[in-house]
Design a protein around this motif. Structure first.
Motif, short mmCIF file in Angstrom:
data_model
loop_
_atom_site.label_atom_id
_atom_site.label_comp_id
_atom_site.label_asym_id
_atom_site.label_seq_id
_atom_site.Cartn_x
_atom_site.Cartn_y
_atom_site.Cartn_z
N UNK A 166 0.81 -1.22 0.00
CA UNK A 166 0.00 0.00 0.00
C UNK A 166 0.84 1.27 0.00
N UNK A 167 2.15 1.15 0.17
CA UNK A 167 3.00 2.33 0.09
C UNK A 167 3.26 2.73 -1.36
N UNK A 168 3.03 1.82 -2.31
CA UNK A 168 3.28 2.18 -3.72
C UNK A 168 2.16 1.82 -4.69
N UNK A 169 1.20 1.01 -4.30
CA UNK A 169 0.22 0.52 -5.28
C UNK A 169 -0.60 1.63 -5.92
N UNK A 170 -0.88 2.69 -5.18
CA UNK A 170 -1.68 3.76 -5.76
C UNK A 170 -0.88 4.63 -6.73
N UNK A 171 0.43 4.46 -6.75
CA UNK A 171 1.26 5.14 -7.74
C UNK A 171 1.27 4.40 -9.06
N UNK A 198 -3.25 -7.32 9.03
CA UNK A 198 -3.48 -6.91 7.65
C UNK A 198 -4.11 -5.52 7.59
N UNK A 199 -5.11 -5.29 8.42
CA UNK A 199 -5.78 -3.97 8.46
C UNK A 199 -4.80 -2.87 8.87
N UNK A 200 -4.00 -3.15 9.86
CA UNK A 200 -3.01 -2.16 10.32
C UNK A 200 -2.02 -1.86 9.20
N UNK A 201 -1.59 -2.91 8.49
CA UNK A 201 -0.65 -2.72 7.38
C UNK A 201 -1.21 -1.87 6.27
N UNK A 202 -2.50 -2.02 5.97
CA UNK A 202 -3.14 -1.17 4.95
C UNK A 202 -2.98 0.30 5.34
N UNK A 203 -3.31 0.60 6.58
CA UNK A 203 -3.26 1.98 7.07
C UNK A 203 -1.83 2.51 7.09
N UNK A 204 -0.90 1.70 7.59
CA UNK A 204 0.50 2.12 7.66
C UNK A 204 1.04 2.40 6.26
N UNK A 205 0.71 1.55 5.29
CA UNK A 205 1.18 1.74 3.93
C UNK A 205 0.66 3.02 3.30
N UNK A 206 -0.63 3.27 3.46
CA UNK A 206 -1.22 4.49 2.90
C UNK A 206 -0.64 5.73 3.57
N UNK A 207 -0.50 5.69 4.89
CA UNK A 207 0.09 6.83 5.61
C UNK A 207 1.54 7.06 5.16
N UNK A 208 2.27 5.97 4.95
CA UNK A 208 3.66 6.08 4.48
C UNK A 208 3.70 6.77 3.12
N UNK A 209 2.83 6.34 2.20
CA UNK A 209 2.80 6.96 0.87
C UNK A 209 2.40 8.43 0.95
N UNK A 210 1.36 8.71 1.72
CA UNK A 210 0.92 10.09 1.85
C UNK A 210 2.00 10.98 2.48
N UNK A 232 5.19 10.47 2.35
CA UNK A 232 6.24 10.64 1.35
C UNK A 232 5.90 11.69 0.31
N UNK A 233 4.66 11.69 -0.13
CA UNK A 233 4.23 12.63 -1.17
C UNK A 233 3.99 14.03 -0.60
N UNK A 234 3.25 14.11 0.51
CA UNK A 234 2.85 15.41 1.04
C UNK A 234 3.94 16.11 1.86
#
Length: 184
Positions: free
Chosen positions: A11-16, A118-130, A132-134
């Motif tokens: 989830x740290x890169x999939x939305x890219x 798994x749920x925690x990992x989803x959140x951590x990955x998205x927060x990591x990506x955000x 990094x970008x923001x």
């Protein structure tokens, strides 16, 4: 912890990926969904490819394999065919996550524990990506490298903390061959 890191890596890169796959030579945006799904086909095929190896080995090797694939994906982000090929190949490494459920079962841990991780990992990955970008102003090409680092940590976690076992062939064999699930 391995499931948290696995989900965070993805989830740290999939939305890219849609941004990296929306290229003129790959059919622009109308084909992005198709290319994205190709990565999922390989992800869902991983168990068929890896089923005859011990779950711990599968997870560690699959995630160690992701490290150079995702690193190259970042490096070759301007090469459309490279991005597509590496995205599809990364599914075979990331798809090894199925083996964590087998490890959980073998160690008699609850399924709910794995789902929470798994749920925690989803959140951590998205927060990591955000973040990094923001906050760090990273572009989409750098995010697979972050995924690469998290995949390495996931592999190390399993390698260090999960005991090795000698059970191979976790997939159900055909009854014509007289086999049962060798993992049982």
């Amino acid at each position: 912890m391995a499931m948290v890191l696995h989900q965070a890596h993805y989830f740290s890169y999939c939305y890219a990926m849609p941004l990296l796959l929306a290229r003129a030579d790959l059919g622009n945006t109308p084909l992005v969904g198709f290319w994205f799904a190709c990565g999922w086909v390989s992800y869902l095929s991983a168990e068929a490819v890896w089923h005859c190896y011990p779950p711990r080995t599968v997870f560690v090797v699959g995630h160690i394999g992701l490290v150079p694939l995702l690193g190259l994906l970042s490096y070759l982000s301007d090469v459309s065919l490279g991005v597509l090929l590496l995205w599809v190949l990364s599914g075979l490494g990331g798809g090894t996550v199925y083996s964590l459920a087998l490890v959980q079962k073998a160690n008699r841990h609850s399924h709910e524990r794995l789902e929470q991780a798994e749920d925690i990992g989803h959140i951590v990955g998205v927060i990591t990506a955000l973040a990094g970008v923001l906050l760090l102003h990273l572009n989409e090409a750098v995010l697979p490298m972050i995924g690469s680092i998290l995949a390495a940590f996931a592999a190390m976690t399993v390698f260090i903390f999960v005991p090795a076992r000698r059970n191979a062939c976790t997939r159900v064999q055909s009854t014509a061959a007289g086999g049962k699930n060798a993992g049982e």
